[in-house]
Design an enzyme around this catalytic site. Structure first.
Site, PDB file in Angstrom:
ATOM      1  N   TYR A   1      35.676  35.536  51.571  1.00 32.09           N
ATOM      2  CA  TYR A   1      36.194  34.620  50.535  1.00 32.09           C
ATOM      3  C   TYR A   1      35.133  33.581  50.147  1.00 32.09           C
ATOM      4  CZ  TYR A   1      40.080  32.632  47.864  1.00 32.09           C
ATOM      5  OH  TYR A   1      40.916  32.205  46.851  1.00 32.09           O
TER       6      TYR A   1
ATOM      7  N   LYS B   1      38.779  26.242  47.147  1.00 31.64           N
ATOM      8  CA  LYS B   1      40.222  26.093  47.381  1.00 31.64           C
ATOM      9  C   LYS B   1      40.508  24.899  48.295  1.00 31.64           C
ATOM     10  CE  LYS B   1      41.820  29.528  44.907  1.00 31.64           C
ATOM     11  NZ  LYS B   1      42.293  29.230  43.546  1.00 31.64           N
TER      12      LYS B   1
HETATM   13  O1  0WD Z   1      45.146  37.705  45.693  1.00 34.81           O
HETATM   14  C1  0WD Z   1      45.109  37.019  44.699  1.00 34.81           C
HETATM   15  N1  0WD Z   1      44.976  37.548  43.493  1.00 34.81           N
HETATM   16  C2  0WD Z   1      45.237  35.527  44.842  1.00 34.81           C
HETATM   17  C3  0WD Z   1      44.897  34.696  43.811  1.00 34.81           C
HETATM   18  C4  0WD Z   1      45.730  35.009  46.140  1.00 34.81           C
HETATM   19  C5  0WD Z   1      45.869  33.582  46.146  1.00 34.81           C
HETATM   20  C6  0WD Z   1      45.505  32.799  45.098  1.00 34.81           C
HETATM   21  N2  0WD Z   1      45.013  33.352  43.951  1.00 34.81           N
HETATM   22  C7  0WD Z   1      44.649  32.438  42.866  1.00 34.81           C
HETATM   23  C8  0WD Z   1      43.278  32.608  42.260  1.00 34.81           C
HETATM   24  O2  0WD Z   1      42.266  32.055  43.054  1.00 34.81           O
HETATM   25  C9  0WD Z   1      43.484  31.834  40.956  1.00 34.81           C
HETATM   26  O3  0WD Z   1      43.400  30.443  41.209  1.00 34.81           O
HETATM   27  O4  0WD Z   1      45.530  32.628  41.787  1.00 34.81           O
HETATM   28  C10 0WD Z   1      44.914  32.182  40.593  1.00 34.81           C
HETATM   29  C11 0WD Z   1      45.065  33.285  39.556  1.00 34.81           C
HETATM   30  O5  0WD Z   1      44.295  34.386  39.971  1.00 34.81           O
HETATM   31  P1  0WD Z   1      44.679  35.907  39.666  1.00 34.81           P
HETATM   32  O6  0WD Z   1      45.967  35.975  38.961  1.00 34.81           O
HETATM   33  O7  0WD Z   1      44.460  36.642  40.922  1.00 34.81           O
HETATM   34  O8  0WD Z   1      43.477  36.376  38.728  1.00 34.81           O
HETATM   35  P2  0WD Z   1      43.310  36.632  37.152  1.00 34.81           P
HETATM   36  O9  0WD Z   1      44.380  37.485  36.633  1.00 34.81           O
HETATM   37  O10 0WD Z   1      41.891  37.144  37.009  1.00 34.81           O
HETATM   38  O11 0WD Z   1      43.416  35.180  36.530  1.00 34.81           O
HETATM   39  C12 0WD Z   1      42.485  34.169  36.750  1.00 34.81           C
HETATM   40  C13 0WD Z   1      42.062  33.683  35.413  1.00 34.81           C
HETATM   41  C14 0WD Z   1      40.898  34.346  34.691  1.00 34.81           C
HETATM   42  O12 0WD Z   1      40.884  35.600  34.636  1.00 34.81           O
HETATM   43  P3  0WD Z   1      39.427  36.369  34.507  1.00 34.81           P
HETATM   44  O13 0WD Z   1      39.676  37.524  35.391  1.00 34.81           O
HETATM   45  O14 0WD Z   1      39.333  36.655  33.067  1.00 34.81           O
HETATM   46  O15 0WD Z   1      38.348  35.473  35.047  1.00 34.81           O
HETATM   47  O16 0WD Z   1      41.466  32.422  35.401  1.00 34.81           O
HETATM   48  C15 0WD Z   1      41.066  32.223  34.054  1.00 34.81           C
HETATM   49  C16 0WD Z   1      40.973  33.559  33.402  1.00 34.81           C
HETATM   50  O17 0WD Z   1      42.049  33.801  32.556  1.00 34.81           O
HETATM   51  N3  0WD Z   1      39.767  31.596  33.935  1.00 34.81           N
HETATM   52  C17 0WD Z   1      39.575  30.616  33.060  1.00 34.81           C
HETATM   53  N4  0WD Z   1      40.405  30.009  32.194  1.00 34.81           N
HETATM   54  C18 0WD Z   1      39.895  29.038  31.427  1.00 34.81           C
HETATM   55  N5  0WD Z   1      38.596  28.662  31.485  1.00 34.81           N
HETATM   56  C19 0WD Z   1      38.205  30.283  33.178  1.00 34.81           C
HETATM   57  C20 0WD Z   1      37.747  29.260  32.339  1.00 34.81           C
HETATM   58  N6  0WD Z   1      36.468  28.859  32.362  1.00 34.81           N
HETATM   59  N7  0WD Z   1      37.642  31.091  34.115  1.00 34.81           N
HETATM   60  C21 0WD Z   1      38.603  31.889  34.571  1.00 34.81           C
END
Ligand code: 0WD
Length: 269
Positions: free
Chosen positions: A160, A167
């Protein structure tokens, strides 16, 4: 009547139908919430992939969709100005955003570049501060902010790496914000989710091993589902959770309480 009937809010972080923000949005929508959404700005306006992916999911019920890179102050101002124009006041903000450059994310932490560190912290942690500072101006008393985190912010989770450092900072930020915004009547919480396959998590090393660990080590002996995270996220943002602030609620089948493998796993080795 749904728990979110008459309630309005903003959702940051739906990249596609695997996103945690989408799992939570589905529950909010089912409970009657009205929402505005943001997506990462598309590089090529002729081929708006990010916008199209989001529209496909929320087209039937969104109040508005705007591009927003959380590094861009003008983007952020535009989103909150639109929310004020559309809703007047809002009840909730969902922050479901994280990013680290691949070279830095793959670790080790002692090799992370200065620029990679700044960028990861800015997008994954500072972004919550920039949302909160704007949100408090239009949140209704009783309103709240929810952010997504992972156990890697509390304990070392190999693979991680720098995201764990981000985080930790995010979780501390949530507590400080909860203290500052509480007297204004606002709650700030974190939901710490178990591993779910999404765009972001596929970039984290050893992801598949991680889900197997949850299946064998967690008290429930399984991993969690997006729907479970969605429901708890919705609960934390609802008035049912009106007494909860500064909390980091784990939706991880209990994994975070374990300090050693359970007996059945130990005796199998
Ligand atoms: O196992 C997991 N998936 C876990 C995720 C377990 C525990 C926590 N999380 C957290 C992540 O760290 C994050 O904080 O949940 C949150 C959402 O993550 P997610 O749903 O797993 O991932 P995703 O669908 O990729 O959404 C995160 C999004 C980005 O997606 P991409 O893949 O395009 O980077 O964060 C957004 C974007 O939509 N993002 C931004 N939005 C605005 N400005 C930016 C930015 N500069 N960078 C990323």
């Amino acid at each position: 009547m749904g728990l979110f009937e008459g309630k309005k809010g903003l959702v940051f972080g739906i990249a596609n139908d695997h996103s945690i923000a989408w799992a939570i949005t589905q529950q909010l929508h089912a409970e009657g919430a009205e929402m505005g959404f943001t997506h990462l700005p598309d590089k090529d306006p002729e081929r708006p992939r990010m916008e199209r992916r989001l529209r496909k999911l929320v087209d039937d019920f969104d109040k508005f969709i705007l591009p927003c890179d959380v590094q861009n102050e003008e983007n952020l101002d535009a989103v909150f100005a639109k929310a004020k124009e559309e809703f007047g006041e809002i009840d909730f903000v969902l922050h479901s955003i994280a990013y680290a450059p691949m070279d830095d994310l793959k670790g080790p932490v002692h090799n992370v570049s200065r620029d990679g560190f700044k960028l990861s912290m800015e997008i994954s942690c500072y972004s919550l501060i920039s949302l909160a500072s704007r949100a408090r101006k239009i949140l209704k008393p009783g309103g709240n902010i929810l952010s997504l985190t992972y156990l890697g912010g509390e304990k070392v989770i190999p693979g991680y790496n720098i995201m764990g450092v981000c985080k930790s900072a995010l979780e501390s930020t949530i507590e400080y914000l909860a203290n500052e915004l509480g007297p204004e009547g606002f709650r700030v919480n974190a939901l710490s989710a178990g591993p779910l396959k999404t765009l972001s998590s596929s970039a984290v090393g050893e992801f598949d091993q991680m889900t197997k660990l949850y299946e064998s080590f967690s008290p429930l002996r399984r991993n969690i589902t997006p729907e479970e995270v969605g429901k708890t996220g919705m609960f934390l943002m609802s008035d049912q959770a009106s007494g909860i602030s500064g909390e980091n609620l784990h939706v991880d089948a209990g994994y975070h309480i374990m300090g050693a493998p359970p007996h059945d796993v130990q005796s199998a080795n």
